[in-house]
Motif scaffolding. Structure first.
Motif, PDB file in Angstrom:
ATOM      1  N   GLY A 177       0.764  -1.310   0.085  1.00 29.85           N
ATOM      2  CA  GLY A 177      -0.147   0.177   0.092  1.00 29.85           C
ATOM      3  C   GLY A 177       0.738   1.238   0.038  1.00 29.85           C
ATOM      4  O   GLY A 177       0.539   2.166  -0.833  1.00 29.85           O
ATOM      5  N   ALA A 178       1.824   1.273   0.772  1.00 25.26           N
ATOM      6  CA  ALA A 178       2.841   2.365   0.629  1.00 25.26           C
ATOM      7  C   ALA A 178       3.561   2.678  -0.655  1.00 25.26           C
ATOM      8  O   ALA A 178       3.634   3.823  -1.052  1.00 25.26           O
ATOM      9  N   GLY A 179       3.944   1.603  -1.148  1.00 28.11           N
ATOM     10  CA  GLY A 179       4.527   1.527  -2.425  1.00 28.11           C
ATOM     11  C   GLY A 179       3.511   2.225  -3.687  1.00 28.11           C
ATOM     12  O   GLY A 179       3.984   3.169  -4.260  1.00 28.11           O
ATOM     13  N   CYS A 180       2.264   1.785  -3.551  1.00 25.29           N
ATOM     14  CA  CYS A 180       1.201   2.535  -4.400  1.00 25.29           C
ATOM     15  C   CYS A 180       1.048   3.745  -4.262  1.00 25.29           C
ATOM     16  O   CYS A 180       0.934   4.753  -5.128  1.00 25.29           O
ATOM     17  N   THR A 181       1.215   4.164  -2.768  1.00 28.98           N
ATOM     18  CA  THR A 181       0.905   5.674  -2.425  1.00 28.98           C
ATOM     19  C   THR A 181       1.973   6.410  -2.958  1.00 28.98           C
ATOM     20  O   THR A 181       1.781   7.481  -3.746  1.00 28.98           O
ATOM     21  N   ILE A 182       3.210   5.882  -2.917  1.00 32.74           N
ATOM     22  CA  ILE A 182       4.196   6.786  -3.382  1.00 32.74           C
ATOM     23  C   ILE A 182       4.342   6.745  -4.917  1.00 32.74           C
ATOM     24  O   ILE A 182       4.503   7.846  -5.477  1.00 32.74           O
ATOM     25  N   ASN A 183       4.033   5.502  -5.586  1.00 34.45           N
ATOM     26  CA  ASN A 183       3.820   5.511  -7.004  1.00 34.45           C
ATOM     27  C   ASN A 183       2.856   6.723  -7.522  1.00 34.45           C
ATOM     28  O   ASN A 183       3.019   7.408  -8.542  1.00 34.45           O
ATOM     29  N   ASP A 184       1.542   6.883  -6.740  1.00 33.99           N
ATOM     30  CA  ASP A 184       0.681   7.598  -7.481  1.00 33.99           C
ATOM     31  C   ASP A 184       1.043   9.073  -6.860  1.00 33.99           C
ATOM     32  O   ASP A 184       0.672   9.864  -7.876  1.00 33.99           O
ATOM     33  N   LEU A 185       1.786   9.338  -6.196  1.00 31.89           N
ATOM     34  CA  LEU A 185       2.059  10.720  -5.759  1.00 31.89           C
ATOM     35  C   LEU A 185       3.024  11.219  -6.825  1.00 31.89           C
ATOM     36  O   LEU A 185       2.883  12.158  -7.310  1.00 31.89           O
TER      37      LEU A 185
END
Length: 407
Positions: A177-185
């Protein structure tokens, strides 16, 4: 006769299906129809609680004529929607064949409300989608190398540490989830230009970058709580993976091999799981296991990247799908062979029992099936083959489990 008696509510639901041409409305017609037919308007807004930011998102949800042939499979309570527009009418057989055999089927894909829209409060839904909680395949792909490593580190003849496996399962969910958040930001400007990603929470404006950063901090804080329960060696090793996690989204801007970098990131658990049990690393066992995971990632994420290759070329980002082009199957076959060879070497050095190799043979068949049968021109089939990799991970895990128990 009582068996054929319908209530007024039942007749009102059946009435649209009895007409020769179902009333399909585009977004430009919706406002006028609501005024002319208040009853229809009330029925539409009755499902608004299922859609985040419903009032401002009507243009994103339109029924396309290509999807009308799916209506016989319609079930009450499930809304068939699409991101493409269309007009009323029944598709021909050629239309249906085109939808199933070309890449356009993904752009006109039919969507149904996920469990997030059905069960979670509206204010939480964008955050759940940002963490991709409705798409668990990423968590599976991150968790399997951890489970392989923990099970391989178990004492011969004994079951693995299930408490440690549960801990790593929660960690995989949070880190993914953290990786997806970083990716989307980092990719919010790119995501708005890609068909598959333009409705993600940050790209679509449902969440601001500041809200995304706050949510990222929350996930990392929970992940820290899990990391602190490991030994000191594993804490340092686990913390070092954050460099990979934060830098991965940038790789597609500089190299055609972001999938290899993802492999280094996603399979870090193959190192961490062993160290959490043993307190150190055994290079002869753990390194082949780690590199097998990297090669596996090159297979599944190259197939996955073929979904976006047209958009990637327009935007100017890179991927192995663009690098390999028509030679993708040959490249992925080579990666697959190397992956299975590395897994065999790891098992041999770990002195694991014969069931491991039986399951490894089955895993080889699964990997070969997805490589040679995937239709790289069909986005839906690329996604199906990508999702099927959870079974590859399960086969390898089963082989390690039974091989270790019967060592």
């Amino acid at each position: 006769m009582a068996l054929f008696r319908f209530t007024r509510a039942s007749r009102s639901l059946l009435r649209p299906s009895l007409t020769s041409s179902p009333p399909i409305l585009s977004s430009s017609q919706s406002s006028s129809t609501s005024i002319a037919n208040p009853h229809f308007s009330n029925r539409v807004t009755g499902i608004s609680h299922l859609i985040p930011n419903y009032e401002n998102s009507l243009d994103h949800f339109k029924i396309s004529k290509e999807n009308l042939f799916l209506l016989p499979n319609f079930r009450p309570g499930i809304a068939w929607i699409s991101t493409s527009s269309g007009v009323a009418g029944s598709p021909s057989k050629s239309d249906q064949q085109r939808n199933s055999n070309t890449s356009s089927d993904s752009k006109n894909a039919v969507g149904v409300p996920s469990w997030i829209e059905v069960y979670l409060p509206r204010g939480i839904q964008p955050y759940a989608k940002l963490a991709r909680l409705d798409k668990p395949i990423g968590t599976w792909l991150l968790a399997w190398p951890c489970m392989w490593s923990i099970t391989l580190a178990a004492t011969p003849g004994h079951l693995p540490d299930f408490k440690m496996m549960a801990l790593f399962g929660c960690g995989a969910l949070l880190l993914r989830g953290a990786g997806c958040t970083i990716n989307d930001l980092l990719d919010r400007d790119i995501d708005t230009k890609v068909e598959r990603t333009k409705l993600r929470p940050v790209a679509s404006g449902l969440l601001t970058p500041f809200q995304g950063i706050g949510f990222l901090g929350f996930q990392l804080l929970l992940g820290l709580g899990i990391l602190l329960q490991l030994n000191n060696y594993s804490r340092v090793l686990g913390a070092s993976s954050l460099l990979l996690v934060f830098s991965y989204p940038l790789m597609k801007r500089f190299t055609f091999w972001p999938q290899a970098y993802l492999g280094l990131t996603f399979n870090w658990g193959a190192l961490l799981g062993w160290s959490a049990i043993k307190g150190s690393l055994d290079p002869a066992i753990v390194f082949p296991l780690y590199f097998s995971g990297v090669l596996w990632t090159l297979v599944y994420d190259t197939i996955y990247a073929h979904q976006d290759k047209e958009d990637d070329m327009k935007v100017g980002v890179k991927s192995t799908a663009l690098r390999f082009g028509d030679l993708t199957k040959q490249w992925t076959a080579g990666f697959g062979i190397a992956c299975i060879s590395s897994l065999a070497l790891s098992g041999l050095n770990a002195d694991i029992g014969w069931p491991y190799y039986a399951f490894l043979t089955a895993a080889s068949g699964q990997l070969a099936w997805q490589i040679w049968t995937v239709n790289l021109a069909c986005r839906a089939d690329c996604n199906r083959k990508f999702v099927s990799n959870k079974w590859f991970g399960a086969l390898v895990f089963s082989g390690i489990l039974f091989g270790r128990v019967f060592s």
